[in-house]
Scaffold this motif. Sequence first.
Motif, PDB file in Angstrom:
ATOM      1  N   THR A   5      45.377  46.112  36.113  1.00  0.00           N
ATOM      2  CA  THR A   5      45.312  44.718  35.663  1.00  0.00           C
ATOM      3  C   THR A   5      45.660  43.748  36.785  1.00  0.00           C
ATOM      4  OG1 THR A   5      45.854  45.384  33.415  1.00  0.00           O
ATOM      5  CG2 THR A   5      46.153  43.061  33.964  1.00  0.00           C
ATOM      6  N   ARG A  33      37.512  48.989  36.480  1.00  0.00           N
ATOM      7  CA  ARG A  33      37.848  47.673  35.925  1.00  0.00           C
ATOM      8  C   ARG A  33      37.659  46.559  36.938  1.00  0.00           C
ATOM      9  NH1 ARG A  33      43.244  46.800  33.131  1.00  0.00           N
ATOM     10  NH2 ARG A  33      42.115  45.004  32.328  1.00  0.00           N
ATOM     11  N   GLY A  38      32.218  42.341  33.304  1.00  0.00           N
ATOM     12  CA  GLY A  38      32.804  41.929  32.030  1.00  0.00           C
ATOM     13  C   GLY A  38      34.320  41.799  32.102  1.00  0.00           C
ATOM     14  N   GLU A  39      34.969  42.750  32.764  1.00  0.00           N
ATOM     15  CA  GLU A  39      36.428  42.706  32.928  1.00  0.00           C
ATOM     16  C   GLU A  39      36.839  41.533  33.813  1.00  0.00           C
ATOM     17  OE1 GLU A  39      38.987  44.669  31.618  1.00  0.00           O
ATOM     18  OE2 GLU A  39      37.408  45.368  30.285  1.00  0.00           O
ATOM     19  N   ARG A  40      36.056  41.278  34.867  1.00  0.00           N
ATOM     20  CA  ARG A  40      36.358  40.160  35.769  1.00  0.00           C
ATOM     21  C   ARG A  40      36.231  38.829  35.023  1.00  0.00           C
ATOM     22  NH1 ARG A  40      36.338  41.171  41.211  1.00  0.00           N
ATOM     23  NH2 ARG A  40      35.417  39.155  41.657  1.00  0.00           N
ATOM     24  N   ALA A  41      35.196  38.710  34.190  1.00  0.00           N
ATOM     25  CA  ALA A  41      35.014  37.487  33.394  1.00  0.00           C
ATOM     26  C   ALA A  41      36.170  37.311  32.416  1.00  0.00           C
ATOM     27  CB  ALA A  41      33.686  37.548  32.648  1.00  0.00           C
ATOM     28  N   ARG A  42      36.584  38.398  31.790  1.00  0.00           N
ATOM     29  CA  ARG A  42      37.695  38.328  30.831  1.00  0.00           C
ATOM     30  C   ARG A  42      38.991  37.901  31.515  1.00  0.00           C
ATOM     31  NH1 ARG A  42      40.628  42.800  27.369  1.00  0.00           N
ATOM     32  NH2 ARG A  42      40.710  43.766  29.406  1.00  0.00           N
ATOM     33  N   ALA A  43      39.199  38.373  32.748  1.00  0.00           N
ATOM     34  CA  ALA A  43      40.415  38.009  33.490  1.00  0.00           C
ATOM     35  C   ALA A  43      40.449  36.507  33.793  1.00  0.00           C
ATOM     36  CB  ALA A  43      40.491  38.800  34.798  1.00  0.00           C
ATOM     37  N   ARG A  44      39.281  35.901  33.923  1.00  0.00           N
ATOM     38  CA  ARG A  44      39.199  34.464  34.223  1.00  0.00           C
ATOM     39  C   ARG A  44      38.899  33.642  32.985  1.00  0.00           C
ATOM     40  NH1 ARG A  44      36.654  32.760  39.685  1.00  0.00           N
ATOM     41  NH2 ARG A  44      38.031  31.073  39.137  1.00  0.00           N
ATOM     42  N   ASP A  45      38.897  34.277  31.812  1.00  0.00           N
ATOM     43  CA  ASP A  45      38.628  33.616  30.534  1.00  0.00           C
ATOM     44  C   ASP A  45      37.255  32.937  30.539  1.00  0.00           C
ATOM     45  OD1 ASP A  45      39.337  33.113  27.921  1.00  0.00           O
ATOM     46  OD2 ASP A  45      40.251  31.184  28.382  1.00  0.00           O
ATOM     47  N   LYS A  48      31.312  36.672  28.846  1.00  0.00           N
ATOM     48  CA  LYS A  48      30.920  37.972  29.385  1.00  0.00           C
ATOM     49  C   LYS A  48      29.485  37.906  29.920  1.00  0.00           C
ATOM     50  CE  LYS A  48      30.796  42.832  28.230  1.00  0.00           C
ATOM     51  NZ  LYS A  48      31.031  43.835  27.207  1.00  0.00           N
TER      52      LYS A  48
END
Length: 65
Positions: A5, A33, A38-45, A48
Amino acid sequence: MGTGTTLLVASAYGRIGVGTDLSRDYCRLARWRVGDPGERARARDLPKPPPVPAGMEPLFDLGAS
């Protein structure tokens, strides 16, 4: 390093993260990850993006037994 994370967030914001773990599985998961859009987008809110691009290694090898 766990599931990566901290490395994921560092990468998403243009920073460099360094991690190590005794578990090869956790290293593999963290590598996936950090490289997954998708994970990178989620980390930056952010929304997706489309599915995983061609050439990216899949997280699970469903053909292995």
